[in-house]
Structure formats: C-alpha cells, structure tokens
Design an enzyme around this catalytic site. Structure first.
Site, PDB file in Angstrom:
ATOM      1  CG  HIS A 126      -0.334   0.161   2.514  1.00 39.16           C
ATOM      2  ND1 HIS A 126       0.089  -0.912   3.279  1.00 39.16           N
ATOM      3  CD2 HIS A 126      -0.031   1.258   3.233  1.00 39.16           C
ATOM      4  CE1 HIS A 126       0.615  -0.468   4.408  1.00 39.16           C
ATOM      5  NE2 HIS A 126       0.550   0.840   4.407  1.00 39.16           N
ATOM      6  CG  HIS A 170       5.866  -0.917   3.817  1.00 36.20           C
ATOM      7  ND1 HIS A 170       5.065  -1.357   2.785  1.00 36.20           N
ATOM      8  CD2 HIS A 170       5.158  -1.144   4.950  1.00 36.20           C
ATOM      9  CE1 HIS A 170       3.932  -1.834   3.269  1.00 36.20           C
ATOM     10  NE2 HIS A 170       3.966  -1.714   4.572  1.00 36.20           N
TER      11      HIS A 170
END
Length: 536
Positions: free
Chosen positions: A207, A269
């Site tokens: 995300h 990430h």
C-alpha cells in the site's frame, strides 16, 4: 522550419508541452468482478470497500462491475449489502450519496463458502457465474491471514477458476504482505503461486506504493533537469529514510510478535522507498522496465557478513513511557505479546548500494513504533560546499543542502539551502522552500488503495512486487535474521515510548560523523536520550 528540425518535447517551451492525456481522461476499467476473500474483515471494511466506492464516484469503474464478498459467516446478499453500507458510512473518506450507493448496491453480492474442500470452490465458481453477468474479468483479492493464501490459490486453481481466455476473461490474484517470513519461505510461496498462476496474474500489493508522493518520486527525479545530474555519489553525502509511527502494536500483538519491524516494514515498504530513490532511469514507464531498475538496486546492496551485521544494524523494543501527559505501556505488556519477547519494534540499518551511481554513499533506514511523531520521509543530504571562500567572514560552517520528500502525513517536498542574512556582514541563514501537495493540487480524499485497485483491474503491474524483488529483499535481511535466530536478544536495546529509539541507533551514524535528522513535524518532540536504556 523544416519538418525534420522541429523541436521535441525536451526543448520546446513549457507552454507548448501540453499533457498527452487530460487528468479527466482516465478510462474505466474493463468489465470485471472483484472477489474479496475475507469480506467481513478489517481490511475490507476500512480500505477496500471505501476505495471501490471512491473509484465508482470518479467514474473509473465499468457499468459491468461486481463486488462479491466471500466469507464463512452465513449471510444473504441483502444482509451483506447492509453491512457494506454501514462500513462505508463509518470508513469512507467522503459520504456515499444515495445515487452512488444505489449503483454499488445493485452490483454487490455475497458468497458463503468455507473454502475447506473442492466442493466449496466449485460452489464458489457457480456463484460467480450466476452473479457475474458480462463482468468476465475476475480480480481475486486475498484479504486473509498470510498462511491461508497458498491454500486459496491452490483451491481456485484446482477448480479451474484461474483459467484465462484473454483479453476479456482475465484472472488476477492480489496478495497482501508479508510474502513469506524469510528467503526460503518466500521462494516456497512463489513456487506454490507459479503452480497455478503466471507471473502477470500475480499482484503482490504494497500500500505504500499507492501513495501519491511515492509515485511522484520518479516524476520528480526524471522529469526535472536540475535534480537528476546531481543525484549521485559526486554530490550526495548520504540518504536517510524514516518510517515512524506513534502507535504501538494495537490489536495486532499476536501477528507482530511473530514478525517484528524487520519483517513487517523493512523488507518490503522501506526497501521499495530505497529502490525508487536509488534506481536508474528506466527505458520507459512500462511495468517491467520500472521493476527491472528497482530490483537492480536491491541486487546491488552489500550483503553483510555476520560480524558486519553488528556494526550495521540496531534493533529496539519500546518500554513504558509518556508524552503530552499520557502514559503508555511497554511492548511486553501489550495484549498477545509474550512476556519475555525479544521481537524488535524498532530497526535501524546502514546499507551500501554498490553500483557506479551510489558507491560510497550510505543509506540509513529506520522505522519504529511508539516514536514521537508519525512521519514517513526520504531525506537526501548533499555534500557541503567548500568553506574556503568564507574564511575571512563570520561564517564558521556551511550547513549542507537537504532535500526532504515527505510521504505522510503531509505529502510534499522541501529543499533546504543557505542564503545571506540582510545586514553589513556576511552571515548565512537556512532557508526552507516547502511544497505541499494540498496547496498546489486538488486533494481527493482517498484510502491509498484506489490507484492500486484500478491498476489491478487494467493489468498494470508497475506498482506491485515481482517475485525476484521479493526474494532479493529477503536476501538482504537474511544475514540479520540469521544472527537473531542464533541469539534472539542480539542487537536489541530498550527505548522509552515516544522517544526516537535507542541511543545505539545514534551511534550507527555517529561512527560516520553524521546524525539522524529530526523530522520538521517533530521539532518539539523529545529527542531520544540514553537515560534508562539498556542492552539485553
């Protein structure tokens, strides 16, 4: 001017370089059904369903569109629609009006399946055929625990639900992180996926890559002639990447105690932020061209030997602390966390990208929970200018130029440089040129999943992990995991909640004559001192 001597876009005046596609000319996705496994779970109600509502509101979903929730809980279509409406009322960034809801309601269905045997998958297939209409493409979104994903893919494959007849009847699968627990398990998971899926069908979602500022990194670097020439070892002193959270593990203690910061944040990430910062210009913005350059960065990272790990990595675990008059408990006192846990809630690393562009330039990464402020940023510090010119002036030192790319919560870019302070003497003051997205572009409320879901539906894998990227990322952290496996308390130090981590992390930069920057939004936050900390 002869036709063969017309200036190209690189040399024409800016006013002549009109965008090829207007912002409103985003084509609707192909007719498809989004099949959500774990349809009553937290991810679906907080992110996926609000993102779908936003896409519908923007006109980027086709009329032949379906949402099919799959869950073990018995529920009718009407009951599921009622739940979806309640969830949207609570979590959608913008109110869902009656017209929008009427559009969504007519396209929302539920499939009560246990997924425990072949019969359940066959039943699911019949249900999808029944409600699908002409929405022939299918996007299977696995919003489930990680250990259930391989079994669901195998079940879909065995039932023939992954067979494609392109271009209309495509089949794609979205998987949430974590992608394995280490290099070996990541390779095993990829092998299981490839047994039923081709790589173009697999969308490993992150995300963070859906955030506008992350996507803007390439545009910023490669679309501005003033930055790319200095984006290298000749001009950059070092790079700091910070992902700081103020919250603890909240209700995820059971998961987090098995994962920790290295597995939960660094391997995915943070490595993607590093890759986008350090990558070479791709030959185009096609998915594989961009992903090829990102994986090359990870492949160029120096793999630490066991003795080097202890000089390049610091782990931390928050203890009880307070800020703004509020006291919070330590990590070991959190629900579902083992009383003697040696899981890190903070990780800091020094990495070297050993290629021509970045040789000798350290990349410092840090992430943690219960830090003073919530902020994600990339700080590029340039080399200092020579002081010799100012030797007969009151200027005693020259502050280095700094470029800060803020990813959250305030998306923007800031450039720090020196300017003369008005007056008769040569004195310098630091100037901060600050660009905020909200000030320049209309900010549409979003969940961060809209772009990613839309890309899944149109078949664009640019912002998704490829198998080799996942495995290369695990290879980089494997030496650290191996040291910790041999000694769970290795490199682990306490830090009080709402401080900037253990002071040993300060030493990580201090040995190089550098220091962590305190993000601007945390200027008044307490700095991480050494008091009360101990090594285990």
């Amino acid at each position: 001017m002869p036709a063969d001597s017309q200036p190209d876009a690189a040399t024409r005046p800016a006013e002549q370089c009109a965008p090829a596609v207007a912002p409103t000319d985003v084509r609707p996705a192909d007719p498809c059904a989004v099949v959500i496994f774990g349809a009553t779970g937290d991810l679906a109600k907080r992110k996926l369903l609000p993102a779908i509502a936003n896409l519908a509101a923007r006109g980027t979903l086709p009329d032949a569109f379906r949402v099919v929730g799959v869950g073990r809980k018995p529920m009718t279509d009407e009951a599921y629609r009622k739940k979806v409406r309640q969830d949207l009322a609570e979590f959608a960034p913008e109110p869902v009006g009656p017209d929008l809801w009427a559009w969504l309601e007519a396209r929302t269905f539920y499939a009560n399946e246990t997924l425990a045997d072949a019969g359940s998958y066959a039943s699911l297939g019949r249900r999808l055929d029944e409600v699908g209409g002409i929405a022939r493409g299918r996007l299977y979104y696995l919003a489930t625990p990680p250990d259930a994903m391989a079994g669901i893919v195998a079940g879909l494959g065995a039932a023939g639900l992954l067979v494609e007849t392109p271009p209309a009847a495509w089949r794609r699968v979205v998987l949430e992180k974590p992608f394995g627990r280490d290099l070996e398990s990541a390779r095993a998971l990829n092998r299981l996926l490839r047994a039923d899926l081709a790589e173009p069908q697999i969308y490993r979602i992150d995300h963070y890559l859906g955030k506008e500022t992350v996507q803007n990194l390439m545009a910023f670097r490669f679309g501005n002639g003033i930055f790319e020439p200095i984006w290298n070892r000749r001009y950059v002193d070092h790079v700091q990447i910070t992902v700081a959270e103020t919250v603890g593990v909240e209700n995820r203690g059971g998961y987090y105690d098995r994962a920790g910061a290295l597995r939960d944040m660094v391997q995915n990430h943070m490595f993607q932020l590093l890759a986008l910062t350090a990558m070479e210009p791709p030959t185009s913005f096609s998915a594989d061209a961009v992903r090829d350059e990102r994986v090359k960065v990870l492949q160029a990272i120096h793999l630490c030997a066991p003795d080097e790990v202890r000089m390049a990595v610091v782990r931390g675990q928050y203890t009880a602390g307070g800020a703004d008059g509020r006291q919070v408990s330590g990590y070991r006192d959190e629900p579902s966390v083992a009383p003697a846990s040696a899981t890190e809630t903070y990780a800091a690393m020094k990495l070297l990208v050993e290629n021509w562009r970045w040789a000798g330039v350290p990349f410092y990464l840090r992430t943690g929970k219960r830090l003073p402020t919530r902020v994600t940023e990339i700080a590029v510090q340039f080399r200092s200018a020579p002081l010799r010119l100012f030797r007969d002036t009151p200027v005693e030192c020259l502050a280095p130029n700094l470029l800060v790319i803020r990813i959250q919560p305030q998306e923007g870019i800031a450039l720090q440089f020196e300017a003369k302070v008005p007056g008769p003497h040569v004195r310098l003051g630091t100037v901060n040129m600050d660009f905020n997205y909200a000030d320049y572009f209309a900010a549409t409320p979003s969940t961060g999943y809209e772009t990613l879901l839309y890309d899944c539906m149109v078949g664009d894998q640019t912002l998704f992990h490829r198998a080799d990227m996942v495995e290369t990322g695990w290879a980089v952290v494997s030496p650290v995991l191996e040291v910790v496996a041999g000694d769970p308390s290795a490199l682990l130090f306490d830090y009080p909640a709402h401080t900037w981590g253990p002071h040993e992390a300060d030493d990580l930069l201090g040995r190089d004559g550098r220091e962590w920057r305190k993000p601007t939004m945390a200027a008044r936050a307490p700095a991480g001192g050494a008091a009360g900390r101990r090594a285990r």
